[in-house]
Design a protein around this motif. Structure first.
Motif, PDB file in Angstrom:
ATOM      1  N   SER A   1       4.799   3.930   1.602  1.00  0.00           N
ATOM      2  CA  SER A   1       4.817   2.494   1.852  1.00  0.00           C
ATOM      3  C   SER A   1       3.877   2.076   2.900  1.00  0.00           C
ATOM      4  O   SER A   1       3.176   1.193   2.786  1.00  0.00           O
ATOM      5  CB  SER A   1       6.282   2.453   2.678  1.00  0.00           C
ATOM      6  N   ALA A   2       3.364   2.975   3.808  1.00  0.00           N
ATOM      7  CA  ALA A   2       2.028   2.756   4.685  1.00  0.00           C
ATOM      8  C   ALA A   2       1.069   2.637   3.978  1.00  0.00           C
ATOM      9  O   ALA A   2      -0.146   1.942   4.423  1.00  0.00           O
ATOM     10  CB  ALA A   2       2.106   3.624   5.644  1.00  0.00           C
TER      11      ALA A   2
ATOM     12  N   GLY B   1       0.597   1.446   1.045  1.00  0.00           N
ATOM     13  CA  GLY B   1       0.680   0.380  -0.262  1.00  0.00           C
ATOM     14  C   GLY B   1       0.659   0.770  -1.611  1.00  0.00           C
ATOM     15  O   GLY B   1       0.095   0.439  -2.536  1.00  0.00           O
TER      16      GLY B   1
ATOM     17  N   ALA C   1       6.886  -1.794  -1.654  1.00  0.00           N
ATOM     18  CA  ALA C   1       7.768  -2.953  -0.725  1.00  0.00           C
ATOM     19  C   ALA C   1       8.719  -3.428  -1.641  1.00  0.00           C
ATOM     20  O   ALA C   1       9.681  -4.106  -1.165  1.00  0.00           O
ATOM     21  CB  ALA C   1       6.700  -3.921  -0.265  1.00  0.00           C
TER      22      ALA C   1
ATOM     23  N   SER D   1      -5.163   7.659   7.655  1.00  0.00           N
ATOM     24  CA  SER D   1      -3.465   7.692   7.930  1.00  0.00           C
ATOM     25  C   SER D   1      -2.772   8.964   8.512  1.00  0.00           C
ATOM     26  O   SER D   1      -3.778   9.918   8.763  1.00  0.00           O
ATOM     27  CB  SER D   1      -2.928   7.596   6.395  1.00  0.00           C
TER      28      SER D   1
ATOM     29  N   ASP E   1      -6.287  -4.007   9.455  1.00  0.00           N
ATOM     30  CA  ASP E   1      -5.239  -3.950   8.285  1.00  0.00           C
ATOM     31  C   ASP E   1      -4.285  -2.706   8.953  1.00  0.00           C
ATOM     32  O   ASP E   1      -3.735  -1.951   7.839  1.00  0.00           O
ATOM     33  CB  ASP E   1      -5.746  -3.550   7.018  1.00  0.00           C
TER      34      ASP E   1
ATOM     35  N   ARG F   1      -0.824  -0.674   9.063  1.00  0.00           N
ATOM     36  CA  ARG F   1       0.467  -0.505   8.574  1.00  0.00           C
ATOM     37  C   ARG F   1       1.281   0.567   9.428  1.00  0.00           C
ATOM     38  O   ARG F   1       0.841   1.752   9.470  1.00  0.00           O
ATOM     39  CB  ARG F   1       0.555  -0.305   7.010  1.00  0.00           C
TER      40      ARG F   1
ATOM     41  N   VAL G   1       4.992   2.405   9.356  1.00  0.00           N
ATOM     42  CA  VAL G   1       6.501   2.273   8.686  1.00  0.00           C
ATOM     43  C   VAL G   1       7.135   3.451   9.420  1.00  0.00           C
ATOM     44  O   VAL G   1       6.836   4.452   9.470  1.00  0.00           O
ATOM     45  CB  VAL G   1       6.110   2.598   7.101  1.00  0.00           C
TER      46      VAL G   1
ATOM     47  N   ARG H   1       9.260  -1.340   7.527  1.00  0.00           N
ATOM     48  CA  ARG H   1       7.862  -1.819   8.293  1.00  0.00           C
ATOM     49  C   ARG H   1       8.015  -2.637   9.625  1.00  0.00           C
ATOM     50  O   ARG H   1       8.932  -3.310   9.738  1.00  0.00           O
ATOM     51  CB  ARG H   1       7.348  -2.987   7.168  1.00  0.00           C
TER      52      ARG H   1
ATOM     53  N   ALA I   1       6.312  -4.866  11.433  1.00  0.00           N
ATOM     54  CA  ALA I   1       5.647  -6.122  11.166  1.00  0.00           C
ATOM     55  C   ALA I   1       5.119  -6.642  12.752  1.00  0.00           C
ATOM     56  O   ALA I   1       3.735  -6.751  12.808  1.00  0.00           O
ATOM     57  CB  ALA I   1       6.197  -7.140  10.557  1.00  0.00           C
TER      58      ALA I   1
ATOM     59  N   GLU J   1       2.403  -4.153  13.755  1.00  0.00           N
ATOM     60  CA  GLU J   1       1.043  -4.307  13.152  1.00  0.00           C
ATOM     61  C   GLU J   1       0.484  -5.626  13.552  1.00  0.00           C
ATOM     62  O   GLU J   1      -0.820  -5.597  13.639  1.00  0.00           O
ATOM     63  CB  GLU J   1       1.420  -4.547  11.470  1.00  0.00           C
TER      64      GLU J   1
END
Ligand SMILES: Cc1cc2nc3c(=O)[nH]c(=O)nc-3n(C[C@H](O)[C@H](O)[C@H](O)COP(=O)(O)OP(=O)(O)OC[C@H]3O[C@@H](n4cnc5c(N)ncnc54)[C@H](O)[C@@H]3O)c2cc1C
Length: 337
Positions: A174-175, A177, A195, A231, A262, A264, A266, A276, A278, A281
């Motif tokens: 998920s992190a 994408g 997502a 990551s 950008d 992310r 999660v 997520r 948000a 972020e």
């Protein structure tokens, strides 16, 4: 442990043959990959399909490769052990390799497949016991809400059932994408963004993802990493040899100098789906990656949490691991792709 109920068994050799055997619903036919979760659920009488479609002979589903478009592609039958050990994955997307490598035990990781890991059912002890007719089994209440809930969700607002999503790879993917490619019985394929793959309990009480009974996951892809994507994944657990997470997190971002682009973030084991963060972020985007900003992102990551009677401790854990995971992006090879 009880014995297995009776079932039929098919062993197709190709994904197309496997998909053709699926449907019309899950009480009739299900996919059998590593069997780590499915056989457990059958022994516990939580599920009793009439037919298993064993996909282990579908060798076309075993691959890890990077394509010309820069995307990392993994077949559904790749095991967690193979993901954790893959130089391709470790180099391109360390969070995914870390998540796979920290899941379960070495024995389980050798059997457990990526497709099965994403589709495993939640670990809620009320769901897993045939003695509790909970909401997910057609009953009228979530026993965890008022009962033993130390490992359950902290983002509970509007959720009739407070399971946490169990898949470690889902948190990392998920992190990153990622997307899931599905082949269905008629031969059509479609691609589902991570997502949109998982369902909250307010969206669906019987199913945790959008797959249909005749869908076969064939591939998971992570889009071509923007240059400099980093990551990192962290998992906290009670027993260090192996255990499910109390709390886990995956973060991904690009760094331009010290500036975060950008991001992310999660959270795993926090909500019925990978959660997520948000607000965190948004706060962190285009700011320098400092201890102070990472700590603030940790605070924001748990904003809106409504823990249950026994799991307020998780809020503190997430603040700590979000900060640590973000700071890991800044330093050393571990968080770099
Ligand atoms: C002691 C223990 C500790 C564990 N700890 C962790 C942990 O820390 N983190 C974690 O993430 N997991 C953990 N697990 C869970 C384990 O990783 C999963 O059970 C395993 O990944 C499931 O994969 P499988 O291939 O065995 O799936 P199976 O059991 O074969 O299938 C699981 C589900 O996925 C469906 N399925 C499988 N493949 C496909 C496909 N290609 N297309 C469509 N549907 C499919 C099946 O129909 C079934 O519904 C643990 C398990 C044990 C026993």
């Amino acid at each position: 442990m009880s014995s297995l109920p009776e079932f039929e068994y098919a062993t197709p050799a190709t994904p197309a043959e496997a998909a053709a055997l699926l449907g019309p619903d899950w009480t009739d036919t299900v996919v059998y990959a590593g069997g780590m979760d499915l056989l457990d659920l059958m022994k516990e009488r939580i599920t009793a399909p009439k037919r298993l479609v064993n996909i282990k002979k579908c060798d076309a589903l075993r691959f890890i490769r990077t394509d010309d478009d820069g995307a990392l592609r993994l077949g559904a039958l790749v095991t967690l052990a193979e993901i954790a050990a893959s130089d391709t994955v470790r180099t391109a997307h360390p969070a995914l390799a870390q998540a796979a490598g920290l899941a379960a035990t070495p024995q389980v990781r050798n059997m457990a497949t990526l497709g099965g890991n994403l589709c495993q059912r939640p670990r809620c002890w009320y769901l897993r016991s045939e003695d509790f007719p909970c909401l997910r089994k057609g009953g009228d209440r979530c026993y965890a809400k008022e009962g033993e809930n130390r490992y359950h969700a902290i983002f509970t607002e509007g959720e009739p059932c407070v399971i946490v999503h169990p898949s470690a790879t889902a948190v990392a993917l998920s992190a990153l994408g990622a997307e899931i490619k599905v082949l269905s019985k008629g031969g059509a394929t479609r691609t589902i963004p991570m997502a949109e793959f998982f369902l909250t309990s307010s969206q669906n009480l019987q199913r945790e993802n959008v797959l249909k009974p005749d869908d076969l996951i064939v591939e998971v892809s992570v889009p071509g990493a923007a240059r400099g994507l980093r990551s990192h994944y962290i998992k906290l657990r009670e027993k260090q040899s192996y255990d499910w997470p109390l709390a886990d997190v995956a973060v991904a971002a690009r760094l331009e100098g010290a500036t975060v682009r950008d991001p992310r973030i999660v959270l795993g084991s926090a909500a019925p789906v990978p959660h997520r963060a948000a607000k965190a972020e948004e706060f962190l985007a285009n700011k320098p990656l400092t201890e102070e900003n990472a700590a603030r992102a940790g605070e924001l990551a748990v904003e809106g949490a409504k823990p249950l009677a026994q799991n307020g401790y998780k809020v503190t854990l997430y603040k700590v691991i979000v900060r640590r995971a973000l700071m890991a992006l800044a330093g050393g090879e571990e968080g770099r792709s």
